[in-house]
Design a protein around this motif. Structure first.
Motif, PDB file in Angstrom:
ATOM      1  N   PHE A   1       0.352 -18.207  -2.390  1.00  0.00           N
ATOM      2  CA  PHE A   1       1.483 -18.589  -3.235  1.00  0.00           C
ATOM      3  C   PHE A   1       2.820 -18.423  -2.524  1.00  0.00           C
ATOM      4  O   PHE A   1       3.726 -19.241  -2.711  1.00  0.00           O
ATOM      5  CB  PHE A   1       1.470 -17.765  -4.529  1.00  0.00           C
ATOM      6  CG  PHE A   1       2.427 -18.280  -5.562  1.00  0.00           C
ATOM      7  CD1 PHE A   1       2.135 -19.417  -6.295  1.00  0.00           C
ATOM      8  CD2 PHE A   1       3.642 -17.646  -5.789  1.00  0.00           C
ATOM      9  CE1 PHE A   1       3.029 -19.923  -7.239  1.00  0.00           C
ATOM     10  CE2 PHE A   1       4.543 -18.130  -6.732  1.00  0.00           C
ATOM     11  CZ  PHE A   1       4.234 -19.270  -7.460  1.00  0.00           C
ATOM     12  N   ASP A   2       2.967 -17.392  -1.712  1.00  0.00           N
ATOM     13  CA  ASP A   2       4.231 -17.203  -0.982  1.00  0.00           C
ATOM     14  C   ASP A   2       4.494 -18.375  -0.042  1.00  0.00           C
ATOM     15  O   ASP A   2       5.632 -18.872   0.063  1.00  0.00           O
ATOM     16  CB  ASP A   2       4.185 -15.892  -0.181  1.00  0.00           C
ATOM     17  CG  ASP A   2       4.273 -14.670  -1.091  1.00  0.00           C
ATOM     18  OD1 ASP A   2       4.741 -14.814  -2.243  1.00  0.00           O
ATOM     19  OD2 ASP A   2       3.863 -13.579  -0.659  1.00  0.00           O
ATOM     20  N   GLU A   3       3.447 -18.815   0.643  1.00  0.00           N
ATOM     21  CA  GLU A   3       3.587 -19.971   1.536  1.00  0.00           C
ATOM     22  C   GLU A   3       3.915 -21.219   0.727  1.00  0.00           C
ATOM     23  O   GLU A   3       4.738 -22.054   1.142  1.00  0.00           O
ATOM     24  CB  GLU A   3       2.290 -20.168   2.318  1.00  0.00           C
ATOM     25  CG  GLU A   3       2.355 -21.271   3.361  1.00  0.00           C
ATOM     26  CD  GLU A   3       1.061 -21.419   4.133  1.00  0.00           C
ATOM     27  OE1 GLU A   3       1.063 -22.187   5.124  1.00  0.00           O
ATOM     28  OE2 GLU A   3       0.043 -20.800   3.759  1.00  0.00           O
ATOM     29  N   PHE A   4       3.327 -21.341  -0.423  1.00  0.00           N
ATOM     30  CA  PHE A   4       3.577 -22.470  -1.322  1.00  0.00           C
ATOM     31  C   PHE A   4       5.046 -22.513  -1.729  1.00  0.00           C
ATOM     32  O   PHE A   4       5.692 -23.569  -1.664  1.00  0.00           O
ATOM     33  CB  PHE A   4       2.664 -22.320  -2.538  1.00  0.00           C
ATOM     34  CG  PHE A   4       2.788 -23.401  -3.570  1.00  0.00           C
ATOM     35  CD1 PHE A   4       2.936 -24.731  -3.212  1.00  0.00           C
ATOM     36  CD2 PHE A   4       2.726 -23.089  -4.919  1.00  0.00           C
ATOM     37  CE1 PHE A   4       3.029 -25.731  -4.172  1.00  0.00           C
ATOM     38  CE2 PHE A   4       2.818 -24.076  -5.888  1.00  0.00           C
ATOM     39  CZ  PHE A   4       2.977 -25.399  -5.513  1.00  0.00           C
ATOM     40  N   MET A   5       5.582 -21.367  -2.114  1.00  0.00           N
ATOM     41  CA  MET A   5       6.985 -21.308  -2.525  1.00  0.00           C
ATOM     42  C   MET A   5       7.913 -21.625  -1.351  1.00  0.00           C
ATOM     43  O   MET A   5       8.931 -22.298  -1.511  1.00  0.00           O
ATOM     44  CB  MET A   5       7.313 -19.928  -3.102  1.00  0.00           C
ATOM     45  CG  MET A   5       6.684 -19.658  -4.467  1.00  0.00           C
ATOM     46  SD  MET A   5       7.308 -20.750  -5.791  1.00  0.00           S
ATOM     47  CE  MET A   5       6.037 -22.033  -5.787  1.00  0.00           C
ATOM     48  N   ASP A   6       7.549 -21.160  -0.173  1.00  0.00           N
ATOM     49  CA  ASP A   6       8.375 -21.419   1.004  1.00  0.00           C
ATOM     50  C   ASP A   6       8.406 -22.909   1.342  1.00  0.00           C
ATOM     51  O   ASP A   6       9.463 -23.467   1.666  1.00  0.00           O
ATOM     52  CB  ASP A   6       7.829 -20.618   2.195  1.00  0.00           C
ATOM     53  CG  ASP A   6       8.648 -20.853   3.458  1.00  0.00           C
ATOM     54  OD1 ASP A   6       9.819 -20.432   3.502  1.00  0.00           O
ATOM     55  OD2 ASP A   6       8.113 -21.475   4.399  1.00  0.00           O
ATOM     56  N   VAL A   7       7.252 -23.567   1.262  1.00  0.00           N
ATOM     57  CA  VAL A   7       7.175 -25.001   1.557  1.00  0.00           C
ATOM     58  C   VAL A   7       8.021 -25.799   0.574  1.00  0.00           C
ATOM     59  O   VAL A   7       8.734 -26.737   0.960  1.00  0.00           O
ATOM     60  CB  VAL A   7       5.704 -25.470   1.534  1.00  0.00           C
ATOM     61  CG1 VAL A   7       5.627 -26.997   1.488  1.00  0.00           C
ATOM     62  CG2 VAL A   7       4.970 -24.955   2.760  1.00  0.00           C
ATOM     63  N   LEU A   8       7.952 -25.431  -0.716  1.00  0.00           N
ATOM     64  CA  LEU A   8       8.745 -26.147  -1.715  1.00  0.00           C
ATOM     65  C   LEU A   8      10.235 -25.812  -1.602  1.00  0.00           C
ATOM     66  O   LEU A   8      11.089 -26.692  -1.721  1.00  0.00           O
ATOM     67  CB  LEU A   8       8.243 -25.818  -3.118  1.00  0.00           C
ATOM     68  CG  LEU A   8       6.845 -26.329  -3.480  1.00  0.00           C
ATOM     69  CD1 LEU A   8       6.499 -25.960  -4.916  1.00  0.00           C
ATOM     70  CD2 LEU A   8       6.736 -27.836  -3.291  1.00  0.00           C
ATOM     71  N   GLU A   9      10.531 -24.541  -1.386  1.00  0.00           N
ATOM     72  CA  GLU A   9      11.932 -24.096  -1.298  1.00  0.00           C
ATOM     73  C   GLU A   9      12.681 -24.846  -0.205  1.00  0.00           C
ATOM     74  O   GLU A   9      13.821 -25.287  -0.389  1.00  0.00           O
ATOM     75  CB  GLU A   9      11.958 -22.589  -1.018  1.00  0.00           C
ATOM     76  CG  GLU A   9      13.348 -22.024  -0.801  1.00  0.00           C
ATOM     77  CD  GLU A   9      13.888 -21.287  -2.006  1.00  0.00           C
ATOM     78  OE1 GLU A   9      15.113 -21.335  -2.213  1.00  0.00           O
ATOM     79  OE2 GLU A   9      13.103 -20.663  -2.735  1.00  0.00           O
TER      80      GLU A   9
ATOM     81  N   ILE B   1       8.521 -32.022  -9.227  1.00  0.00           N
ATOM     82  CA  ILE B   1       7.284 -31.633  -8.547  1.00  0.00           C
ATOM     83  C   ILE B   1       6.150 -31.746  -9.553  1.00  0.00           C
ATOM     84  O   ILE B   1       6.158 -31.081 -10.589  1.00  0.00           O
ATOM     85  CB  ILE B   1       7.366 -30.180  -8.024  1.00  0.00           C
ATOM     86  CG1 ILE B   1       8.578 -30.006  -7.109  1.00  0.00           C
ATOM     87  CG2 ILE B   1       6.070 -29.794  -7.308  1.00  0.00           C
ATOM     88  CD1 ILE B   1       8.940 -28.545  -6.851  1.00  0.00           C
ATOM     89  N   VAL B   2       5.187 -32.592  -9.274  1.00  0.00           N
ATOM     90  CA  VAL B   2       4.038 -32.758 -10.170  1.00  0.00           C
ATOM     91  C   VAL B   2       2.844 -32.029  -9.573  1.00  0.00           C
ATOM     92  O   VAL B   2       2.437 -32.304  -8.433  1.00  0.00           O
ATOM     93  CB  VAL B   2       3.706 -34.245 -10.386  1.00  0.00           C
ATOM     94  CG1 VAL B   2       2.407 -34.389 -11.179  1.00  0.00           C
ATOM     95  CG2 VAL B   2       4.846 -34.940 -11.129  1.00  0.00           C
ATOM     96  N   PHE B   3       2.299 -31.103 -10.353  1.00  0.00           N
ATOM     97  CA  PHE B   3       1.156 -30.283  -9.918  1.00  0.00           C
ATOM     98  C   PHE B   3      -0.095 -30.793 -10.624  1.00  0.00           C
ATOM     99  O   PHE B   3      -0.235 -30.653 -11.839  1.00  0.00           O
ATOM    100  CB  PHE B   3       1.424 -28.818 -10.266  1.00  0.00           C
ATOM    101  CG  PHE B   3       0.309 -27.871  -9.897  1.00  0.00           C
ATOM    102  CD1 PHE B   3      -0.223 -27.872  -8.618  1.00  0.00           C
ATOM    103  CD2 PHE B   3      -0.186 -26.964 -10.824  1.00  0.00           C
ATOM    104  CE1 PHE B   3      -1.240 -26.988  -8.272  1.00  0.00           C
ATOM    105  CE2 PHE B   3      -1.197 -26.075 -10.486  1.00  0.00           C
ATOM    106  CZ  PHE B   3      -1.723 -26.089  -9.208  1.00  0.00           C
ATOM    107  N   ALA B   4      -1.018 -31.402  -9.865  1.00  0.00           N
ATOM    108  CA  ALA B   4      -2.216 -32.015 -10.449  1.00  0.00           C
ATOM    109  C   ALA B   4      -3.466 -31.550  -9.701  1.00  0.00           C
ATOM    110  O   ALA B   4      -4.026 -32.297  -8.885  1.00  0.00           O
ATOM    111  CB  ALA B   4      -2.101 -33.537 -10.405  1.00  0.00           C
ATOM    112  N   PRO B   5      -3.924 -30.334  -9.957  1.00  0.00           N
ATOM    113  CA  PRO B   5      -5.131 -29.834  -9.294  1.00  0.00           C
ATOM    114  C   PRO B   5      -6.400 -30.312  -9.992  1.00  0.00           C
ATOM    115  O   PRO B   5      -6.353 -30.752 -11.145  1.00  0.00           O
ATOM    116  CB  PRO B   5      -4.990 -28.319  -9.426  1.00  0.00           C
ATOM    117  CG  PRO B   5      -4.296 -28.150 -10.754  1.00  0.00           C
ATOM    118  CD  PRO B   5      -3.342 -29.324 -10.869  1.00  0.00           C
ATOM    119  N   THR B   6      -7.518 -30.220  -9.330  1.00  0.00           N
ATOM    120  CA  THR B   6      -8.786 -30.508  -9.976  1.00  0.00           C
ATOM    121  C   THR B   6      -9.296 -29.245 -10.665  1.00  0.00           C
ATOM    122  O   THR B   6      -8.690 -28.168 -10.552  1.00  0.00           O
ATOM    123  CB  THR B   6      -9.818 -31.030  -8.966  1.00  0.00           C
ATOM    124  OG1 THR B   6     -10.947 -31.541  -9.682  1.00  0.00           O
ATOM    125  CG2 THR B   6     -10.271 -29.934  -8.010  1.00  0.00           C
TER     126      THR B   6
END
Length: 590
Positions: A532-540, A405-410
């Protein structure tokens, strides 16, 4: 206690705020610089709903509210300011503000020393809050209020309309990442020559630069065969510059043209006069100039009608507003003397982007050349993909052992000097646990403007990595999923037909303060995570796999076949009519 702001409006010289809360919830305007509170006079509308009013004409006693930024806030009770423990017991959220102030007051070498920070908090934490006893934590705003901030500005004209007293509501975020509003009061004087800023130090600098440049162009003849790659925000060429220059050499153009480069970072430290003079001289000698990104010297000078200045913009199209798309926000360009107005041409990925970048640069659509991105010339070549993946795997063997997973925010902030990222939105413990459960590897690839890198605990170093110094395009070839926010990096990644996740916990604040050109909710080509919880759920659970990108986003990521560098060279240098690059005469009627 909590206060909800339902409406903000003006009635003559009165600022009116309609809110709900408890009977003892009183609103104030507070100016940090003068340590001054101005109370709202409050009347009860109905049960739990109030109307607060401030008469700006009496804001400073028998004068108008003094100029400066006034925070809409509540006031901390004096009985909470007896000792630090009492204060934090009642208002635990203040610890973030206290810690932020403590780090800011310490010498740079001690700001990450937790012992020094703790000692500073104990010694000065209470006194700093007591000096400025305002609080915005419990004030929230209806979305309707935030959505019409642009319509809440107020101008009071006086002195036969030669002068004005103006109030502008400015959204900001505090150290907790919460939105608060500031009423910025200012005095203005009519300017008969809006192209010049009357009495401005910056205007005097522009005048000097313009005179010096004009003298150079008279004294030194311009070389008609000189091609200059010019950059002012870094010491290395961008990928677009490198690709275009490399293609020129592959075509043997160095035997026909004098190809030069000048790269330096004008945002790093104090600038001296001599390097600026060298910049001006390099421009004065060049016929063709290629830049990538904001180049401030062109705010000061017009290169001239005999110069072909081309912006080879490095980005496809993201969501954050840049250039004139954020006109009126902090850091937006001058309506007259802006580098963007100087471009002869600007390169764009495809014809779908003309409308967007015409607004960004403040230039006509006919000046936008749909060549594609030079840095993507070989991006989709099978050999390029294999070589990039092999290089990354050899360097990082774990890339073949699980999901990457590559995290590339601005960045957040108005530009390079203020760029940052709010790492507090990321829970490293949860992130690591998710990676272990799903056999994933999480890679931070932070924007090059962001100086502070993520603080990754040593024990998490087998699953979480900071690879911000790597080429993002090469990382794409080992990535199984890209995570970004308002950046345009997904433009390239979509070409590989891989999934994208958009992590936007500060979506409202970002759109208000930085500005977005397009709606993330409407056009993001991937799963959207608002916390963040939604983020973890989407990745999980790999929920991003079920999201189909919006067709218009795919259209805007289309790269034409062939070499963008050749199309740019043939159009700009040789004046050829390359099919599909220039805007057709009937394009406005399509």
């Amino acid at each position: 206690m909590s206060v909800t702001i339902h409406d903000i409006r003006w009635k003559a010289s009165y600022l009116q705020v309609e809110y709900s809360g408890e009977a003892d919830d009183h609103l104030f305007l507070y100016r940090v610089k003068s340590k001054q509170f101005v109370p709202f006079r409050t009347t009860l509308i109905d049960d739990g709903r109030y109307l607060g009013q401030v008469n700006l004409v009496l804001g400073g006693g028998r004068e108008v509210l003094p100029k400066g930024e006034w925070i809409l806030c509540t006031k901390i009770d004096d009985d909470l300011l007896t000792d630090l423990d009492t204060l934090l017991a009642a208002k635990p959220h203040l610890i973030k503000r206290i810690e932020h102030d403590a780090r800011r007051k310490l010498p740079a070498a001690l700001r990450e020393d937790e012992t020094a920070v703790s000692e500073n908090i104990r010694e000065f934490g209470l006194s700093r809050i007591a000096a400025h006893p305002y609080d915005m934590h419990d004030i929230v705003y209806d979305s309707a209020v935030l959505g019409r901030l642009d319509n809440l500005d107020r101008v009071f004209r006086y002195g036969k309309n030669h002068y004005a007293y103006a109030g502008v509501f400015v959204p900001k975020t505090n150290v907790e990442g919460r939105i608060y509003l500031v009423l910025d009061m200012s005095f203005y004087m009519r300017n008969k020559t809006p192209r010049r800023r009357v009495g401005s130090k910056r205007q005097r600098e522009k005048d000097i630069f313009a005179v010096v440049y004009s003298m150079m162009t008279r004294l030194v003849p311009r070389k008609q065969d000189r091609i200059l790659f010019f950059k002012e925000n870094g010491d290395e060429p961008t990928e677009n510059m490198a690709a275009l220059r490399q293609r020129m050499y592959e075509r043997g153009m160095q035997h026909e043209f004098d190809i030069r480069c000048r790269f330096r970072n004008v945002f790093a430290g104090k600038q001296r006069v001599l390097p600026w003079l060298r910049d001006l001289f390099a421009i004065a000698r060049s016929k063709y100039i290629f830049i990538d990104d904001y180049t401030p010297v062109f705010n000061f000078i017009d290169p001239g009608d005999d110069v072909v200045l081309t912006q080879i913009w490095h980005a496809g199209v993201g969501f954050k507003s840049v250039g004139y798309a954020r006109f009126g926000l902090k850091g937006s360009p001058d309506p007259y003397n802006s580098a963007h107005r100087r471009y002869t041409y600007a390169l764009i990925g495809n014809r779908y982007l003309r409308t967007i970048y015409s607004e960004v640069f403040g230039i006509e659509e006919e000046a936008l050349l749909a060549t594609g991105m030079p840095r993507l010339d070989h991006f989709l070549d099978e050999e390029t993909g294999k070589a990039s993946r092999l290089e990354m795997v050899e360097r990082y063997p774990w890339a073949e052992q699980g999901r990457v997973i590559v995290f590339a925010p601005t960045f957040r902030g108005t530009g390079q000097r203020t760029a940052h990222y709010p790492y507090d939105v990321i829970d490293m413990d949860q992130l690591y646990e998710m990676c272990v459960r799903t056999n994933s590897y999480f890679v931070f690839e932070m924007h090059h403007f962001i100086k502070r890198r993520p603080d990754i605990p040593e024990e998490y170093g087998d699953r979480i990595f900071d690879l911000s110094d790597e080429s993002l395009n090469k990382l794409f070839f080992i990535a199984d999923v890209l995570v970004t926010d308002y950046s345009s990096c997904f433009y390239d990644y979509l070409l590989l037909k891989k999934p994208v996740v958009f992590f936007v916990p500060d979506k409202t604040a970002y759109s208000l303060i930085r500005g977005v050109q397009r709606s993330v909710d409407e056009l993001a080509p991937g799963a959207i995570c608002n916390d963040f919880d939604e983020f973890m759920d989407v990745l999980e659970h790999s929920r991003y796999e079920a999201v189909t990108p919006h067709p218009s986003s795919i259209d805007r990521a289309i790269e034409r076949s062939g070499l963008a560098s050749d199309r740019a060279i043939d159009t700009i240098i040789y004046g050829k009519d390359v099919p599909g690059v220039c805007m057709s005469s009937n394009a406005h009627m399509e």
